[in-house]
Design a protein around this motif. Structure first.
Motif, PDB file in Angstrom:
ATOM      1  N   ASN B 127       0.933  -1.169   0.080  1.00 53.40           N
ATOM      2  CA  ASN B 127       0.067  -0.219   0.063  1.00 53.40           C
ATOM      3  C   ASN B 127       0.688   1.276   0.128  1.00 53.40           C
ATOM      4  O   ASN B 127       0.404   2.625  -0.159  1.00 53.40           O
ATOM      5  CB  ASN B 127      -1.038   0.105   1.324  1.00 53.40           C
ATOM      6  CG  ASN B 127      -0.417   0.220   2.445  1.00 53.40           C
ATOM      7  OD1 ASN B 127       0.665   0.626   2.554  1.00 53.40           O
ATOM      8  ND2 ASN B 127      -0.928  -0.536   3.251  1.00 53.40           N
ATOM      9  N   ILE B 128       2.234   0.919   0.032  1.00 51.45           N
ATOM     10  CA  ILE B 128       3.050   2.182  -0.073  1.00 51.45           C
ATOM     11  C   ILE B 128       3.912   2.015  -1.257  1.00 51.45           C
ATOM     12  O   ILE B 128       4.917   2.911  -1.392  1.00 51.45           O
ATOM     13  CB  ILE B 128       3.956   2.478   1.267  1.00 51.45           C
ATOM     14  CG1 ILE B 128       4.771   0.979   1.469  1.00 51.45           C
ATOM     15  CG2 ILE B 128       3.368   2.739   2.373  1.00 51.45           C
ATOM     16  CD1 ILE B 128       6.093   1.174   2.093  1.00 51.45           C
ATOM     17  N   LEU B 131       6.097   4.865  -2.934  1.00 51.16           N
ATOM     18  CA  LEU B 131       7.119   5.434  -1.888  1.00 51.16           C
ATOM     19  C   LEU B 131       8.146   4.197  -1.476  1.00 51.16           C
ATOM     20  O   LEU B 131       9.379   4.608  -1.434  1.00 51.16           O
ATOM     21  CB  LEU B 131       6.350   5.592  -0.608  1.00 51.16           C
ATOM     22  CG  LEU B 131       7.189   6.302   0.542  1.00 51.16           C
ATOM     23  CD1 LEU B 131       7.262   7.668   0.088  1.00 51.16           C
ATOM     24  CD2 LEU B 131       6.169   6.570   1.901  1.00 51.16           C
ATOM     25  N   SER B 187      -3.845   7.357  -3.908  1.00 51.40           N
ATOM     26  CA  SER B 187      -3.228   5.865  -3.537  1.00 51.40           C
ATOM     27  C   SER B 187      -1.903   5.886  -3.844  1.00 51.40           C
ATOM     28  O   SER B 187      -1.433   6.523  -4.935  1.00 51.40           O
ATOM     29  CB  SER B 187      -3.987   4.891  -3.737  1.00 51.40           C
ATOM     30  OG  SER B 187      -3.461   3.673  -3.588  1.00 51.40           O
ATOM     31  N   LEU B 188      -1.018   5.240  -2.998  1.00 51.31           N
ATOM     32  CA  LEU B 188       0.217   4.817  -3.583  1.00 51.31           C
ATOM     33  C   LEU B 188       0.428   3.678  -4.139  1.00 51.31           C
ATOM     34  O   LEU B 188       1.539   3.201  -4.409  1.00 51.31           O
ATOM     35  CB  LEU B 188       1.022   4.976  -2.259  1.00 51.31           C
ATOM     36  CG  LEU B 188       1.118   6.313  -1.693  1.00 51.31           C
ATOM     37  CD1 LEU B 188       2.064   6.282  -0.159  1.00 51.31           C
ATOM     38  CD2 LEU B 188       2.332   7.112  -2.316  1.00 51.31           C
TER      39      LEU B 188
END
Lengths: 102, 338, 485, 167
Positions: B127-128, B131, B187-188
C-alpha cells in the motif's frame, strides 16, 4: 505475537548503545551517528506504543515522523558545522578541538 | 494466481509442515524468477543498445556471435565476465569492496517487488508502493559510495561523490513529479494507480510530470546526458573503475536493471500500465516499458554530456520549480473539481 | 478530532504568523540588498518584532486555545512571548553594529534570530509535547547555526559544534522522557497526561513515570544550563558571536525554563514531592558551582556564562518553592535577569572594536575616564546581577528568596544569599577595572553603533525601573501564572 | 515460538549488532555503513509493527538522506589511510559503566512501570489516515517543522559554503 516488552528492551538497548557512542567517540561525525541511534531508539518506542496502546489516533507514528524530520535537519546542520570546522582545524576529533579552557 | 498459492499452502498444511516452509519456498521461487528475468532482460537490452548505437553512428555493431545480427554477443560477454579473474586492489577495504556490489544489486532487485506487469502479475501490491520504490532506490547511492571509497582510488571516490550528489539532487524533482499522479489517484498502490488509468493515461493530464520524471529518472540511472559520475574521458569509469570480473558484472546488471525499473515505473504511473487493446496485459506492459528504454538509449547516443554546474542548475533551478508548479496546479484543479 | 486549518486558529496564532512572515521576508530581501548595505534589514527585523509585540500585547488578558488544543495563548505564554520579543528586539539592535564590526555582511543573521524567536514563542504556547518538541528544535537549530556564524573564527566553529552535539544529546534524552509519558498515558497533550495519570491509582510511585521525570529534568537541565549539565556552556558562550551569546543566555535558557515550568506544573503535578527534591539539589549545585567557578575567570563572556549558570540556580528556587508565590517570583526574575544580562552583553559589544574584542576584563580598564556614562551603565548591570538595591536584581532576589523562606526552605535561601555575596566579589573585579585603574596608553575605543546605544539605554531604564517601582511588574508576573494549573 | 517471533529476534540481533558496530568500529566509514544496516533493521521492525509508511520514510530519509550526507562529510574530512587511530576518548571505561547502569534502570522501569499485557490491536490501513492527520489535527507542528527545515537549509548552506575571498 511479539510482546511489547521485547520492543521496549530493544529500544532501551539501542538508546544505551547510542549514549555510549556519544560519550566516548572522538570523531565528531561518529558522535552524530551515535545521536542518530538514540533518536532511532526513541522512534522505535513511539511506533511500538502506537501499535500496542489502546487508541485510535496514530500519535506515536506522527511523533516519529516529526522526530525523523528534525533529526535530518539537525544532521544537515551538524555536518555543515563539521565541514567548516575541518577547514579551520584540519581535524574532526572533538578532543583536539579545544581552544577554550575553563 | 492467489488460488494456486492457497492450494500450495494447504497441501503443506495437510502434511503438517510449519507454514514457514512453503512461505520460504515461494519466496525463493519468486526471487529466482525475478533474477532470471533481470538477467535475460539485461542481456537483451545490452545487445539492443549496442545495435542502436551502431545504427545511429552508421555502423552495424556486433554481427558474428550467434548468427543473426550477433544476437548471442551479450551471452558471450556475460560468460567472459563470469570466468574472469576476481581482482581486489591491494589498498582496498576488502569487506566493503565485496559488499558494495551486493548492496547495489539488492536495491535493484528489491525494486522489482512493486512492478505491476499485469493485474495479478505483481510480486506484492504494497500500500506504499511508489514510496517503496523511491526509498529503496536511494540505497543504490550508498552502495555506489561504498564501492568508490573502498577502491582506494581517487577517481573512483570522485565518481562516487559526483554520483551521490547527482542522485540526491535529482531524487527531489523525481519524487515531486510523481506526486501529481499520486494526488489524482489518492493512493500509493501501484495496482490502484494503473487501474485509475483505464480511461485516460496520466501522460496526458500529467504531461509535465512525465517529462520531469523521465529526465530525473535518466539522471538517477547515471546515463547520458547525465553520466558525469562515470564520464570515461575524465574519470575513467567512475566509481567502479577498480572492479572487474564477476563484481563488475553485478554492477553492470544492476545498472540495466535500474533502467528497466525506472521505465516500468514510468509505464505504470504515466502510460497506463498494462492497459491496451487486443494483446495480453503483460505484453502491453513490456512493450511500453521497452519503448521508454529505447528513448533512453536514443537520447544517450544523440545528446552530449552536461557539465557538472549545468547538471546542478538543471536539477535545482529548472526541474524542481517545474515539478512544484506541476504539483501545485494539479492540487488546485483537484480542489476545484472537488 | 478532525479540524481543518481555519482562520480562527490563525488569528489566535497571529504573533507567530506575523513573525514568520517577517523572517521569510528578510531572507528574500537579503537577495536584493546591495552588498555592504544590509543594516536596514536589521532595522526591518526590529520593526517586525515590535509589530509582533504589539499584537501579543493586544492579546493580553484572553485565554484562547487553537489547533486542536495543542496551542494555548494564555497569560503565561503571553508573558514569555513579551519577554522573548523584547529580548530579541534588543539583541537585533546590538547585532547591527556588531556585524558591521566583524565584517559579516549577511542578512540571514537577522532571519535566523527571528526563526529562533519563533521557536521560543511556540515553546511558550505549547500545551502538547509534540509542538513543544518541534518548537524547541525550531529554536535550537537556528542557534546552532548562529553560534558558528563567524566562519573564519575557530572559536565560533568550536562553539557551534559543542552546542550542536550537546543539544542533540539533550534532545534525545528529552524525547525518551516524552516517549515514556506517551507510553504511560497514550496521550501527548499536557492536560490529557495529567488527567490520565490521576485516573490510575498507584501511578505516582511508578518507576516508568519517575524515569520519564528524571529524563525530562536532565534534558531540560541541559537546555537551561543547570549543573551538572553545564559543561559545554562556558565554551559556547565564549566562542559564539556576542549577540548570539546574549540570545542564548537571555532568551533560549528562559524558553527552556518556560517549557520546564509548563511540563512539570501541568503534566506531572502529582509528582511534585519528588521533583521538588530534584530541583532543590539542582538549584543548590547550580548556583554554588556557577558562582565559585566564575571567580577564576578573566574572560568576561566566560564570567558572564558562569554568572548565568548561577542565575539559573536562583531561578530554580522559585520552582522548588512551588505555586503560586514561587512561580510568579521566578517569572519576575526571568524578566529582571533577561534585562540585566542583555545589558552586560551589550557593554561587551560596545567595547568590541577592531582588535579589542571587549572580552577580557582588562579591556574594561579605565572605562570611567573614557566614558562615564558607559561605565555607569555597566555598574548598574553588575550591581543588579549581584542583587544590590535599588536595582532590579535586588527586587527579583527578594521575592525569590522570600518565597523560599515562606515555604520553609530557609537553608536554600541562606545559601542563595551567601552565593549572592560571593558573586559580588567577581562583579566588583570589573568595576575595579573600570573605576580604579587609569585608561591604558593605547586608548579605549567604543563602538560607534547608535542602535547599540538605544539597546543599552532600554536595558538601563528597565533595570532601574523594576528596581525602583516593582509593583506593576510583580502584578504582571502574578497575573501570568494565574490559571496555569 | 512463532514465525513472527523468530523474525523479531533475528531483526533485533541484527539491529543491535549493527548498532554496536556503529559505536565500536575503528574505521569511521565502516561505522557509517553499519549505521545503514541499523536503519534498515529498525525499518524492518516498523514493518513488523504494521507501520509501513514509517518504514519507507525511515529508509528514504535516513538511508537516502542522512547516511549519504554523513558519508559525504566523512569523505571530505578523513582518508582511507586513517586506520588504527584511537577512536575513543579516555573515559570509555567509566562511560561504559554509567551507560550500563542507565540501561539497567531503563529496563527495570520499562518492565515494572508499563502495562505490558496488552495484546496488539488489529492493524489498520494507516497511510491515508496519517496523511489526513498531518494536515488536520497536526497541521501546526507540520507548518512549524517546515519553517524549521527552511531555517536549517539556509543555515547549512551558509555554514558549508566556502567564504568568498575577502572583498
Amino acid at each position: 505475537m511479539v510482546p511489547l516488552s521485547h520492543y521496549l528492551i530493544l529500544s532501551a538497548a539501542l538508546f544505551a548503545i547510542g549514549m555510549f557512542g556519544a560519550l566516548t567517540r572522538r570523531n565528531a561525525i561518529g558522535i552524530l551517528m551515535a545521536l542518530e541511534l538514540m533518536f532511532n531508539a526513541v522512534n522505535l518506542n513511539f511506533v511500538a506504543f502506537s501499535r500496542y496502546l489502546p487508541q485510535t489516533m496514530l500519535q506515536g507514528q506522527i511523533f516519529a515522523i516529526f522526530v525523523i524530520t528534525v533529526a535530518a535537519a539537525e544532521a544537515a546542520v551538524g555536518l555543515a558545522i563539521v565541514l567548516g570546522l575541518y577547514r579551520n582545524f584540519k581535524s574532526v576529533n572533538v578532543d583536539e578541538i579545544n581552544l577554550m579552557k575553563g | 494466481m492467489e488460488k494456486a498459492l492457497e492450494r500450495f499452502y494447504s497441501v503443506f498444511a495437510e502434511w503438517g509442515v510449519p507454514s514457514i516452509v512453503p512461505q520460504l519456498i515461494v519466496m525463493l521461487v519468486v526471487v529466482s524468477v525475478v533474477i532470471l528475468f533481470i538477467s535475460v532482460s539485461v542481456m537483451f537490452m545490452i545487445w539492443w543498445e549496442r545495435k542502436i548505437s551502431a545504427h545511429i553512428q552508421v555502423r552495424y555493431g556486433p554481427m558474428r556471435v550467434g548468427g543473426w545480427h550477433g544476437w548471442a554477443q551479450s551471452i558471450a560477454d556475460g560468460i567472459k565476465l563470469l570466468l574472469k579473474e576476481d581482482i581486489i586492489p591491494a589498498g582496498a577495504d576488502k569487506l566493503v569492496f565485496a559488499l558494495a556490489p551486493m548492496v547495489v544489486f539488492a536495491a535493484a532487485l528489491a525494486a522489482y517487488v512493486i512492478i505491476p506487469f499485469g493485474p495479478n502479475l505483481i510480486v506484492r501490491d504494497l500500500n506504499i508502493g511508489v514510496l517503496f520504490y523511491i526509498s529503496i532506490s536511494s540505497l543504490t547511492v550508498v552502495g555506489i559510495i561504498m564501492a568508490g571509497w573502498s577502491s582506494n582510488n581517487k577517481y573512483s571516490v570522485l565518481g562516487a561523490l559526483r554520483s551521490a550528489a547527482q542522485a540526491v539532487s535529482y531524487e527531489v524533482p523525481l519524487v515531486v513529479s510523481v506526486l501529481g499522479v499520486i494526488m489524482t489517484v489518492g493512493s500509493l498502490s501501484m495496482i490502484q494507480i494503473v487501474e485509475a488509468q483505464k480511461r485516460i493515461w496520466f501522460v496526458i493530464p500529467q504531461f509535465f510530470g512525465f517529462l520531469i520524471y523521465l529526465t530525473a529518472a535518466i539522471a538517477e540511472c547515471n546515463r547520458l546526458p547525465f553520466d558525469i559520475p562515470e564520464a570515461e574521458s575524465e574519470l575513467v569509469a567512475g566509481f567502479h573503475v577498480e572492479y572487474s570480473g564477476m563484481r563488475f558484472a553485478i554492477f553492470f546488471l544492476a545498472e540495466y536493471a535500474n533502467m528497466f525499473t525506472v521505465s516500468a515505473i514510468a509505464t505504470a504511473l504515466f502510460l497506463g500500465g498494462w492497459h491496451g487493446p487486443l494483446l495480453p496485459p503483460w505484453l502491453w506492459f513490456l512493450i511500453k516499458t521497452y519503448c521508454i528504454i529505447f528513448v533512453m538509449m536514443w537520447l544517450r547516443w544523440t545528446l552530449a554530456r552536461l557539465r557538472v554546474d549545468q547538471l546542478m542548475n538543471l536539477g535545482w533551478k529548472v526541474l524542481l520549480p517545474l515539478a512544484f508548479l506541476n504539483m501545485g496546479i494539479t492540487g488546485l484543479i483537484l480542489v476545484i473539481h472537488g | 478530532m478532525t479540524q481543518a486549518f481555519n482562520i480562527a486558529d490563525l488569528s489566535t496564532a497571529a504573533p507567530e504568523v506575523i513573525l514568520s512572515a517577517v523572517a521569510m521576508l528578510i531572507l528574500v530581501l537579503d537577495f536584493i540588498a546591495p552588498r555592504g548595505k544590509r543594516d536596514w534589514l536589521g532595522y526591518l527585523s526590529v520593526l517586525g518584532v515590535l509589530l509582533t509585540l504589539m499584537v501579543v500585547i493586544r492579546q493580553w488578558g484572553a485565554t484562547r486555545s487553537a489547533f486542536s488544543g495543542q496551542y494555548l495563548s494564555d497569560p503565561f505564554a503571553l508573558f514569555f512571548k513579551i519577554l522573548f520579543l523584547v529580548s530579541t528586539a534588543l539583541i537585533l539592535l546590538m547585532s547591527i553594529g556588531y556585524l558591521r564590526g566583524e565584517g559579516v555582511d549577511r542578512g540571514e543573521f537577522y532571519g535566523l534570530i527571528l526563526f529562533a524567536t519563533l521557536g521560543m514563542m511556540f515553546m511558550a504556547s505549547a500545551v502538547d509535547l509534540l509542538i513543544l518538541y518541534v518548537g524547541l528544535e525550531t529554536m535550537s537549530i537556528p542557534i546552532y547555526i548562529l553560534a558558528g556564524f563567524l566562519k573564519r573564527e575557530r572559536r565560533s566553529n568550536e562553539a557551534a559544534l559543542k552546542y550542536l552535539l550537546m543539544g542533540g544529546f539533550s534532545s534525545a534524552v528529552i524525547l525518551y522522557g516524552i516517549v515514556m509519558l506517551y507510553g504511560l498515558t497514550g496521550a501527548t497533550g499536557l492536560k490529557e497526561i495529567a488527567s490520565s495519570l490521576t485516573a490510575g491509582t498507584g501511578m505516582f510511585s511508578n518507576p516508568a513515570l519517575i524515569l520519564a521525570m528524571v529524563m525530562l529534568a536532565a534534558g531540560f537541565g541541559f537546555k537551561i544550563a543547570a549543573v551538572p549539565f553545564h559543561m559545554y556552556i562556558p565554551d559556547v558562550y565564549e566562542g559564539a558571536p556576542t549577540p548570539v551569546t546574549a540570545l542564548l543566555s537571555a532568551a533560549s535558557e528562559i524558553a527552556g525554563l518556560a517549557i520546564l515550568l509548563r511540563v512539570f506544573l501541568v503534566a506531572i503535578p502529582g509528582l511534585q514531592v519528588r521533583w521538588t527534591l530534584l530541583f532543590y539539589v539542582l538549584s543548590l549545585l547550580t548556583m554554588t558551582v556557577g558562582n565559585v567557578v566564575a571567580i577564576a575567570q578573566s574572560n568576561i563572556k566566560r564570567m558572564l556564562a558562569y554568572s548565568s549558570i548561577a542565575h539559573v540556580g536562583y531561578l530554580l528556587i522559585g520552582l522548588v518553592a512551588g505555586p503560586e508565590r514561587g512561580i510568579s517570583a521566578t517569572l519576575l526574575y526571568t524578566l529582571v535577569y533577561a534585562l540585566m544580562t542583555l545589558g552586560a552583553f551589550a557593554m561587551v559589544i560596545l567595547l568590541c572594536v577592531g582588535e579589542v574584542k571587549g572580552e577580557r576584563i582588562d579591556d574594561f580598564t579605565g572605562l570611567a575616564q573614557r566614558s562615564p556614562m558607559a561605565a555607569a551603565a555597566m555598574l548598574i548591570f553588575l550591581l543588579s546581577l549581584a542583587g544590590v538595591p535599588p536595582t532590579a536584581g535586588f527586587v527579583g532576589k527578594l521575592y525569590l528568596f522570600g518565597a523560599a523562606i515562606e515555604r520553609g526552605y530557609v537553608w536554600l535561601a541562606v545559601i542563595a544569599v551567601v552565593n549572592s555575596a560571593i558573586s559580588l566579589f567577581y562583579y566588583m573585579k570589573v568595576t575595579m577595572a573600570m573605576y580604579m585603574r587609569d585608561i591604558p596608553p593605547a586608548g579605549l575605543a567604543l563602538s560607534p553603533s547608535r542602535p547599540l546605544r538605544v539597546a543599552l539605554f532600554v536595558a538601563v531604564v528597565g533595570t532601574l525601573a523594576i528596581g525602583v517601582y516593582p509593583g506593576p511588574f510583580l502584578d504582571l508576573a502574578r497575573a501570568s501564572v494565574a490559571g496555569l494549573w | 515460538m512463532t514465525v513472527t517471533q523468530a523474525v523479531f529476534f533475528l531483526l533485533a540481533a541484527f539491529t543491535l549488532g549493527a548498532a554496536l558496530l556503529v559505536v565500536l568500529a575503528t574505521n569511521i566509514v565502516h561505522c557509517a555503513i553499519a549505521l545503514v544496516f541499523t536503519f534498515f533493521g529498525v525499518a524492518a521492525l516498523y514493518v513488523l509493527l504494521d507501520a509501513e509508511f514509517l518504514a519507507a520514510v525511515q529508509v528514504l530519509l535516513y538511508v537516502g538522506g542522512i547516511t549519504i550526507l554523513l558519508l559525504f562529510a566523512i569523505m571530505l574530512t578523513s582518508r582511507i589511510s586513517a586506520r588504527g587511530v584511537k577512536i575513543m576518548n579516555e573515559q570509555a571505561g567509566i562511560s561504559a559503566l554509567v551507560v550500563f547502569a542507565i540501561l539497567a534502570l531503563m529496563v527495570f522501569a520499562n518492565l515494572k512501570g508499563l502495562v505490558l499485557a496488552a495484546a496488539p490491536l488489529p492493524a489498520s490501513y494507516a497511510t491515508a489516515s496519517l496523511g489526513r492527520l498531518l494536515l488536520t489535527t497536526y497541521v501546526l507542528p507540520f507548518e512549524v517543522v517546515s519553517i524549521l527545515l527552511l531555517a536549517a537549509m539556509v543555515g547549512a548552506i551558509i555554514l558549508a559554503k566556502r567564504e568568498r575571498e575577502k572583498d
